[in-house]
Structures are given as C-alpha cells and as structure tokens.
Design an enzyme around this catalytic site. Structure first.
Site, PDB file in Angstrom:
ATOM      1  N   CYS A   1      14.787  10.192   5.069  1.00  0.00           N
ATOM      2  CA  CYS A   1      14.506  10.503   7.355  1.00  0.00           C
ATOM      3  C   CYS A   1      15.840  10.706   7.878  1.00  0.00           C
ATOM      4  CB  CYS A   1      14.482   8.513   7.180  1.00  0.00           C
ATOM      5  SG  CYS A   1      15.203   7.746   6.775  1.00  0.00           S
TER       6      CYS A   1
ATOM      7  N   GLU B   1       9.933   1.006  10.127  1.00  0.00           N
ATOM      8  CA  GLU B   1      11.089   2.034  10.024  1.00  0.00           C
ATOM      9  C   GLU B   1      10.492   3.667   9.824  1.00  0.00           C
ATOM     10  OE1 GLU B   1      14.181   1.472   9.298  1.00  0.00           O
ATOM     11  OE2 GLU B   1      14.324  -0.640   8.842  1.00  0.00           O
TER      12      GLU B   1
ATOM     13  N   GLU C   1      11.180  16.925  13.674  1.00  0.00           N
ATOM     14  CA  GLU C   1      12.053  16.858  12.575  1.00  0.00           C
ATOM     15  C   GLU C   1      11.084  17.815  11.651  1.00  0.00           C
ATOM     16  OE1 GLU C   1      10.627  12.452  10.793  1.00  0.00           O
ATOM     17  OE2 GLU C   1      12.312  12.280   9.839  1.00  0.00           O
TER      18      GLU C   1
ATOM     19  N   LYS D   1       1.315  -1.284  -0.210  1.00  0.00           N
ATOM     20  CA  LYS D   1      -0.118  -0.222  -0.209  1.00  0.00           C
ATOM     21  C   LYS D   1       1.320   1.255  -0.260  1.00  0.00           C
ATOM     22  CE  LYS D   1      -1.502   3.025   3.104  1.00  0.00           C
ATOM     23  NZ  LYS D   1      -1.537   4.359   2.161  1.00  0.00           N
TER      24      LYS D   1
HETATM   25  P1  NAD Z   1       2.927   8.287   7.938  1.00  0.00           P
HETATM   26  O1  NAD Z   1       3.313   7.782   8.466  1.00  0.00           O
HETATM   27  O2  NAD Z   1       2.404   9.765   7.369  1.00  0.00           O
HETATM   28  O3  NAD Z   1       2.700   7.789   5.916  1.00  0.00           O
HETATM   29  C1  NAD Z   1       3.118   6.107   5.943  1.00  0.00           C
HETATM   30  C2  NAD Z   1       2.081   5.073   4.969  1.00  0.00           C
HETATM   31  O4  NAD Z   1       1.612   4.703   6.297  1.00  0.00           O
HETATM   32  C3  NAD Z   1       1.188   5.817   4.509  1.00  0.00           C
HETATM   33  O5  NAD Z   1       0.827   4.378   3.441  1.00  0.00           O
HETATM   34  C4  NAD Z   1       0.198   6.385   4.978  1.00  0.00           C
HETATM   35  O6  NAD Z   1      -0.969   6.282   4.131  1.00  0.00           O
HETATM   36  C5  NAD Z   1      -0.089   4.829   5.607  1.00  0.00           C
HETATM   37  N1  NAD Z   1      -0.805   5.399   7.518  1.00  0.00           N
HETATM   38  C6  NAD Z   1      -0.679   6.411   7.784  1.00  0.00           C
HETATM   39  N2  NAD Z   1      -1.745   6.671   9.269  1.00  0.00           N
HETATM   40  C7  NAD Z   1      -1.619   4.571   8.572  1.00  0.00           C
HETATM   41  C8  NAD Z   1      -2.294   4.253  10.047  1.00  0.00           C
HETATM   42  N3  NAD Z   1      -2.753   4.432  11.221  1.00  0.00           N
HETATM   43  N4  NAD Z   1      -1.682   3.050  10.137  1.00  0.00           N
HETATM   44  C9  NAD Z   1      -0.778   1.619   8.901  1.00  0.00           C
HETATM   45  N5  NAD Z   1      -0.896   2.348   7.818  1.00  0.00           N
HETATM   46  C10 NAD Z   1      -1.232   4.497   8.469  1.00  0.00           C
HETATM   47  O7  NAD Z   1       4.775   9.063   6.710  1.00  0.00           O
HETATM   48  P2  NAD Z   1       5.390  10.515   5.703  1.00  0.00           P
HETATM   49  O8  NAD Z   1       4.112  11.130   6.030  1.00  0.00           O
HETATM   50  O9  NAD Z   1       4.540   9.393   4.699  1.00  0.00           O
HETATM   51  O10 NAD Z   1       7.151   9.922   5.666  1.00  0.00           O
HETATM   52  C11 NAD Z   1       6.879  10.423   6.407  1.00  0.00           C
HETATM   53  C12 NAD Z   1       7.877   9.952   7.578  1.00  0.00           C
HETATM   54  O11 NAD Z   1       8.390   8.566   7.405  1.00  0.00           O
HETATM   55  C13 NAD Z   1       8.844  10.749   7.766  1.00  0.00           C
HETATM   56  O12 NAD Z   1       8.426  10.727   9.412  1.00  0.00           O
HETATM   57  C14 NAD Z   1      10.054  10.194   7.800  1.00  0.00           C
HETATM   58  O13 NAD Z   1      11.094  10.336   8.688  1.00  0.00           O
HETATM   59  C15 NAD Z   1       9.671   8.711   7.390  1.00  0.00           C
HETATM   60  N6  NAD Z   1      10.717   7.564   7.228  1.00  0.00           N
HETATM   61  C16 NAD Z   1      11.163   7.196   7.729  1.00  0.00           C
HETATM   62  C17 NAD Z   1      12.229   5.614   7.078  1.00  0.00           C
HETATM   63  C18 NAD Z   1      13.285   5.037   7.251  1.00  0.00           C
HETATM   64  O14 NAD Z   1      13.980   4.523   7.166  1.00  0.00           O
HETATM   65  N7  NAD Z   1      13.662   5.163   8.744  1.00  0.00           N
HETATM   66  C19 NAD Z   1      11.805   6.680   5.637  1.00  0.00           C
HETATM   67  C20 NAD Z   1      11.576   7.107   4.403  1.00  0.00           C
HETATM   68  C21 NAD Z   1      10.830   8.071   6.128  1.00  0.00           C
END
Ligand code: NAD
Length: 486
Positions: free
Chosen positions: A279, A245, A377, A172
């Site tokens: 990230c 992650e 962040e 997804k």
């Molecule tokens: P997000 O948490 O808003 O969304 C990530 C995914 O989770 C999306 O597909 C979203 O639809 C889904 N999602 C949202 N709420 C959910 C829930 N309650 N249950 C299950 N799925 C849900 O994150 P984002 O804004 O897309 O990405 C940015 C964040 O991701 C930043 O904090 C960044 O640091 C982190 N990130 C981490 C890594 C890593 O490898 N550690 C890599 C890239 C990004």
C-alpha cells in the site's frame, strides 16, 4: 524445524472446523496448488459469531495483565514456529526470505509491544462535588478482514489491539493467502480461551456476510478503496464501527542536491519492496530535472542487479505477483504504456512462458501526468519516474490524487525537505527515509486511503466505546435530609 503439514482447518470456538466446500491455495512462483482451504458456510460464520459473543462476556472483564499475557502467548506461538511460518508465507504469498522474516518477526514484535499498551480511565473532573471519568470499554466482537500482501502482519495489527482492548475477534484472511492465518488460529487454540480468536476462510462473499452480520460490532478492514466503500455501505446497516486501511498512490519527491548513485538503492526499495505489492510503495517518483537523467540511469543499473524469481531461492530479491487476477491487472498497465508509446527505461517485456506470475521490474520514463500509470494504483513493479522543476508545482502534482496514504521527500537541504513534507496530504510523510513503522505510531490514510488508524493509542481507542461516568458526591437525597438545607 519442519514445515507445517498441509492440513488446514478453521478455528471456531477454539476447535478445528472443516467446511463442506473447499477452495485452493497456490504457490504464485509455480502456480501449483499447495493446499485445500475450507470455505465457511453462513452457518459456520454464525457459529463463530455466537462463540465470539459468548467469549466476550468473560473476556471483557479480564484484567490488563491477562490480555497482555494472551498477546504474548500469540507472540510465543509465532516465534516458536517462526521458521515454518516464514517458509509457508513465502510459499503462499511469494515474498523472498528477507520479506518473510520482516513480516513474521515484525508480527512477534508488534504483539509484544501492543501488549504493553493500555487505556486507563481518563479523569475529567475530581472535585469535592463530582468525579467524572471517561472509560474505554470494549465494543464486543470484531471482524478483521485482511488482504494478501502482508497477511500475517496485517492480521496481527487487528488481533492485538482488538484483544488488548477487551474484544473478541473473527479474522477472515484473503482467499489468496489464507494459510498462515489458518495455522496461527490452529496453534493458538491451546493458548487462548475458547472463542476469543476465531479464523474463518472463504471468498469475498464471506467478507460481505461479516460486514452485514448483526452480531459483529466492528469491522477492521484492509484492502482496496473500492472494497472499502462496499464495507462502509454494508456496515451502515447496523452502524458498525469501522476502520478502513485502503489503497494509496504515494509520491516521492527527490530534490536536486542528492547523489544519484547513493540514493538509487533507497528509491528502488521504496518502490519495489514486496514486489511493489505494498500500500505504501512509492508509486510516483518525482525527480528534479537537474538530476533526472542520472537518477534514472542509476535506478536502471541497480534494477539489473536484483533478481526476480521464486522467493524460496536464496538469491531472489523480488518474488512473483501474488495471484492471477492481480497479474492480469498489472499486465494491463504494461499494455496501456505500450499502446500510448511511453518509453520503458528498463523492463516492459512480459514472458508468456514464465512458470509463475512473474513480471520484470519496469521503469516508465516520464509519462504524462494524466496517464493511468501515474493516476492509478498498479500494485505491481511498474513505476513512473517523473520530472519536476518548480517546488509549488510538484507539491500540487503530488497532492493531485484521490489517495492520501503515504509520501516521502528526499534531499540534503533539510529546510526544503521539511517545507515540502509539511504540504503533502498523507497519513504518513517520511523525510529522508521510508517505510518506518512502529506500534506506537499512528498509521492511516487521508482522503480515500482510509478512515481511522491502526497502531498507537489512537488505534487502540478505535476498538473501544467512550463511556463517560459521572458521580455526584453531594447528592441530597439521603434519609432524613428532605427539607434540610443542603
Ligand atoms: P481487496 O479489497 O480485494 O480484498 C481485501 C479483503 O477484503 C479480502 O479478504 C477480500 O476477500 C475481502 N473482500 C472483498 N470484497 C469484499 C466485500 N465486498 N466485503 C467485505 N470483504 C470483502 O484487496 P486486496 O487485493 O486483497 O489488497 C490490495 C489492496 O489493499 C490495495 O489497494 C492496497 O493498497 C490495499 N492495502 C492497504 C493497506 C493499508 O494499510 N492502507 C495495507 C495493505 C494493502
């Protein structure tokens, strides 16, 4: 090479699936709608789970060679269509050509390298009396949930090990960047067995349905730390395996013996690669006070040479913020800095008339350690540059965070660089380089930056159950042996 057409469908059981409802995908450089995106119903998620479970029954006993061939086939699909994928990635995510190339060709490379990985049985004992082995057996159906900053690569980081370990997967993507993943699913229909790789799209609620679904055995999640906590709570209902992650607030520590001019471009890209929507972007830059002014001046000068604009234009170095909520969030950091009187060494002025979600690259000159711009962040191109004098103190400040994703140290004195690096609490510590990743290298977060890891055999193992099998070679229950001495 033509662009992809603008029809996008989900992939469920190897077939195209439309949904009764759709959402919109935008080009962040223009805010124009570029495609309609299916919003999966609960029933469609159930269908995907049923298909993935059915496919698992045969995929689980496929040979290592078959699985490697499948990963290579996905790599071929990406590579054959690389130009179209790069253009679509720029269009939906905003990143300029160089970043799109790194992500798409990197994904091809990752698939081919993970295809070479395997987890043979571990022989614990092999004696005259007994053989004991640990086998790494697949878990079942994996749910892969990805963010919008590296939509293709981070999906591949889940698809490749999941399939290589004998699982099937439902991916997804983020509702903000679903298009490349949908296209990948579509193009893989003809090269993979039905149900092995499914793609469903929708809003955050679809992610919640997945984490709670009884038919999914593991969630591989990349996203915000707060979302990760929701995922963990929800997955607990069926004790799903999880890999999380999550967010980071990576420090970079610059020693006094570096040449400010030589290091400025490297520090700039450490912080602003992918327009800082990364990230592992450097999010706090600690520069020794002896060279602070010179490094800041060199960074300001370098920043002025880098064009912010539409990623589709060839001279663009940094694209837009990817989506409206993130743009609002980044704007709040600008406001917070302004309200508190912090000095912008460059940038700081938002253009309310910009066509896309653009913000200028901004350096904040030595804000207080407790300020939001230092402790949170922002995930956008606004970087606090901070002064340090005492080594123990800067290490303490670098570690004074709930996060522990990455960190870097930069200096000529390698003993000092290594000494400082050894004290940093992070999943990856880069010394005199940054953002060096490899399929064989474990990647994950300490503290609230995550649980588990991706890549390497450690990451592959997270897609398996450990199964210990013992064989007693001297069992004394054969016919005619009762009553005889062993
Ligand atoms: P997000 O948490 O808003 O969304 C990530 C995914 O989770 C999306 O597909 C979203 O639809 C889904 N999602 C949202 N709420 C959910 C829930 N309650 N249950 C299950 N799925 C849900 O994150 P984002 O804004 O897309 O990405 C940015 C964040 O991701 C930043 O904090 C960044 O640091 C982190 N990130 C981490 C890594 C890593 O490898 N550690 C890599 C890239 C990004």
């Amino acid at each position: 090479m033509n662009d992809f057409d603008s029809n996008f469908s989900m992939t469920i059981d190897g077939q195209a699936a439309d949904a009764p409802q759709t959402g919109e995908a935008y080009n962040p450089a223009t805010r124009a709608v570029i495609a309609r995106v299916p919003h999966a119903t609960r029933a469609q998620l159930d269908q995907a789970v049923t298909a993935a479970r059915r496919a698992f029954e045969s995929w689980r006993s496929s040979s290592q060679a078959d699985r490697a061939a499948a990963l290579n086939a996905i790599a071929d699909v990406l590579e054959r269509n690389a130009e179209a994928f790069m253009r679509l990635l720029t269009k939906e995510q905003g990143k300029p050509r160089a970043g799109a190339e790194w992500e798409i060709l990197g994904s091809v490379y990752w698939l081919r390298e993970i295809a070479k990985q395997s987890l043979p049985d571990e022989i614990v004992e092999d004696s005259l009396d007994r053989r004991v082995i640990t086998r790494f057996s697949p878990l079942g159906v994996v749910g892969g949930i990805t963010p919008w900053n590296f939509p293709v690569l981070l999906a591949v980081w889940k698809i490749a090990p999941a399939l290589a370990a004998g699982n099937t997967i439902i991916v997804k993507p983020s509702p903000f960047t679903p298009l490349c993943t949908l296209k990948l699913g579509e193009l893989c229909r003809s090269v993979l067995p039905r149900g092995v790789f499914n793609v469903v799209t929708g809003g955050d609620e679809l992610g919640q349905w997945m984490t709670a679904h009884e038919g999914i055995d593991k969630i591989a999640f990349t996203g915000h730390t707060e979302t990760g906590k929701h995922v963990m709570r929800s997955a607990a209902g069926s004790l799903k395996r999880i890999t999380l992650e999550l967010g980071g607030n990576d420090p970079a520590i610059v020693l006094p013996d570096v040449d400010p001019q030589a290091i400025a471009p490297q520090l700039f890209w450490a912080a602003f690669q992918n327009n800082a929507q990364f990230c592992n972007a450097t999010k706090r830059l600690y520069v020794h006070e002896d060279i602070y002014d010179e490094v800041l001046a060199a960074l300001v000068a370098f920043t002025r040479t880098q064009k912010v604009g539409d990623g589709a234009e060839p001279d663009t170095a940094l694209g837009p913020i990817q989506n409206a909520p993130q743009y609002q969030k980044v704007c709040e950091y600008f406001d917070d800095c302004r309200r508190n009187g912090y000095r912008f060494a460059t940038g700081g002025e938002l253009d309310p008339h910009a066509k896309g979600w653009f913000v200028p690259v901004t350096l904040v000159d030595n804000p207080p350690e407790h300020s939001r711009i230092v402790t949170e962040e922002p995930f956008g191109p606004i970087l606090p540059v901070l002064k340090w004098r005492d080594e123990a103190d800067v290490v303490r400040r670098a570690n004074d965070t709930i996060y522990g994703l990455g960190a870097s140290v930069w200096g000529q004195d390698l003993a000092a660089v290594e000494r400082i690096g050894a004290q940093l609490e992070a999943g990856t510590v880069w010394l005199n380089e940054i953002h060096q990743y490899a399929p064989g290298q474990a990647f994950g977060g300490h503290k609230q930056s995550g649980i588990g890891c991706e890549n390497s055999l450690h990451g592959l193992m997270e897609y398996t159950n450990w199964k210990t099998i013992t064989l007693n070679r001297k069992a004394g229950f054969g016919r005619g042996r009762v009553g005889k001495a062993a």
